[in-house]
Design a protein around this motif. Structure first.
Motif, short mmCIF file in Angstrom:
data_model
loop_
_atom_site.label_atom_id
_atom_site.label_comp_id
_atom_site.label_asym_id
_atom_site.label_seq_id
_atom_site.Cartn_x
_atom_site.Cartn_y
_atom_site.Cartn_z
N VAL A 19 0.84 -1.21 0.00
CA VAL A 19 0.00 0.00 0.00
C VAL A 19 0.87 1.25 0.00
CG1 VAL A 19 -1.66 1.34 1.37
CG2 VAL A 19 -2.00 -1.12 1.05
N LEU A 20 1.90 1.28 0.84
CA LEU A 20 2.77 2.46 0.90
C LEU A 20 3.53 2.67 -0.40
CD1 LEU A 20 4.07 2.06 4.55
CD2 LEU A 20 2.56 3.88 3.69
N ASP A 21 3.78 1.59 -1.13
CA ASP A 21 4.46 1.70 -2.44
C ASP A 21 3.47 1.92 -3.58
OD1 ASP A 21 6.93 1.38 -1.27
OD2 ASP A 21 7.11 -0.75 -1.77
N GLY A 22 2.18 2.06 -3.25
CA GLY A 22 1.16 2.32 -4.27
C GLY A 22 0.72 1.10 -5.04
N ARG A 23 0.99 -0.09 -4.47
CA ARG A 23 0.61 -1.32 -5.18
C ARG A 23 -0.51 -2.09 -4.49
NH1 ARG A 23 6.44 -1.89 -5.31
NH2 ARG A 23 6.19 -3.40 -3.65
N VAL A 45 -0.94 1.63 8.27
CA VAL A 45 -0.58 2.49 7.13
C VAL A 45 -0.80 3.96 7.49
CG1 VAL A 45 -1.23 3.12 4.77
CG2 VAL A 45 -0.89 0.72 5.38
N ASP A 46 -1.86 4.27 8.21
CA ASP A 46 -2.10 5.66 8.63
C ASP A 46 -0.95 6.18 9.49
OD1 ASP A 46 -4.52 5.72 7.28
OD2 ASP A 46 -5.76 5.49 9.08
N VAL A 47 -0.49 5.37 10.45
CA VAL A 47 0.62 5.77 11.31
C VAL A 47 1.89 5.97 10.47
CG1 VAL A 47 2.17 4.97 13.15
CG2 VAL A 47 -0.31 4.74 13.41
N ALA A 48 2.15 5.05 9.55
CA ALA A 48 3.35 5.15 8.71
C ALA A 48 3.29 6.39 7.82
CB ALA A 48 3.48 3.89 7.85
N ARG A 49 2.16 6.65 7.22
CA ARG A 49 2.04 7.84 6.36
C ARG A 49 2.25 9.12 7.16
NH1 ARG A 49 -3.02 5.69 2.80
NH2 ARG A 49 -1.78 4.74 1.14
N ALA A 57 10.00 9.24 10.04
CA ALA A 57 10.34 7.97 9.39
C ALA A 57 10.74 8.29 7.95
CB ALA A 57 9.15 7.01 9.40
N THR A 58 11.55 7.42 7.39
CA THR A 58 11.96 7.56 6.00
C THR A 58 11.52 6.30 5.26
OG1 THR A 58 14.10 6.47 6.31
CG2 THR A 58 14.01 8.87 6.69
N ARG A 59 11.61 6.34 3.94
CA ARG A 59 11.29 5.15 3.14
C ARG A 59 12.18 3.98 3.52
NH1 ARG A 59 6.47 4.67 0.87
NH2 ARG A 59 5.82 6.65 0.04
N ASP A 60 13.40 4.28 3.97
CA ASP A 60 14.33 3.21 4.33
C ASP A 60 13.98 2.53 5.65
OD1 ASP A 60 15.85 3.60 2.03
OD2 ASP A 60 17.19 5.02 3.03
N ASN A 61 13.39 3.27 6.60
CA ASN A 61 13.12 2.66 7.90
C ASN A 61 11.65 2.54 8.26
OD1 ASN A 61 12.35 5.22 8.79
ND2 ASN A 61 14.18 5.56 10.01
N VAL A 62 10.76 2.88 7.35
CA VAL A 62 9.33 2.80 7.65
C VAL A 62 8.90 1.35 7.90
CG1 VAL A 62 8.40 2.63 5.29
CG2 VAL A 62 7.09 3.82 7.07
#
Length: 89
Positions: A19-23, A45-49, A57-62
């Motif tokens: 989901v975070l990668d748009g897939r 996903v809401d917390v991550a966004r 958070a970054t894309r590397d550590n999410v």
């Protein structure tokens, strides 16, 4: 044998990444999830966004964040050894 908690964490982490990668796609049933697991996915996903927006958070550590969130929420869901009663829960 995989525990219910570990299975829940695995599926939530997998779909969080998608989901975070748009897939991400479809509804919870097409993802192989119960309604309760899907609720955990949406919350995770809401917390991550929010963390990505705030820069905490970054894309590397999410993935670490989604893993922790999934573990906490799945553990709470299965704290009695099984999910709450009800259809698709």
């Amino acid at each position: 044998m995989t525990s219910d908690v570990d299975l829940c964490v695995s599926i939530v982490v997998h779909w969080s990444r998608e989901v975070l990668d748009g897939r991400g796609y479809g509804d919870y049933q097409s993802m192989g999830m119960s309604g309760g697991q899907y609720d955990i996915l949406r919350e995770t996903v809401d917390v991550a966004r929010a963390a990505l927006r705030k820069g905490t958070a970054t894309r590397d550590n999410v993935g670490l964040l989604t893993g922790r969130q999934a573990r906490e929420r799945c553990s709470a869901r299965y704290r009695d050894g099984r999910p709450p009663e009800g259809p698709w829960r």
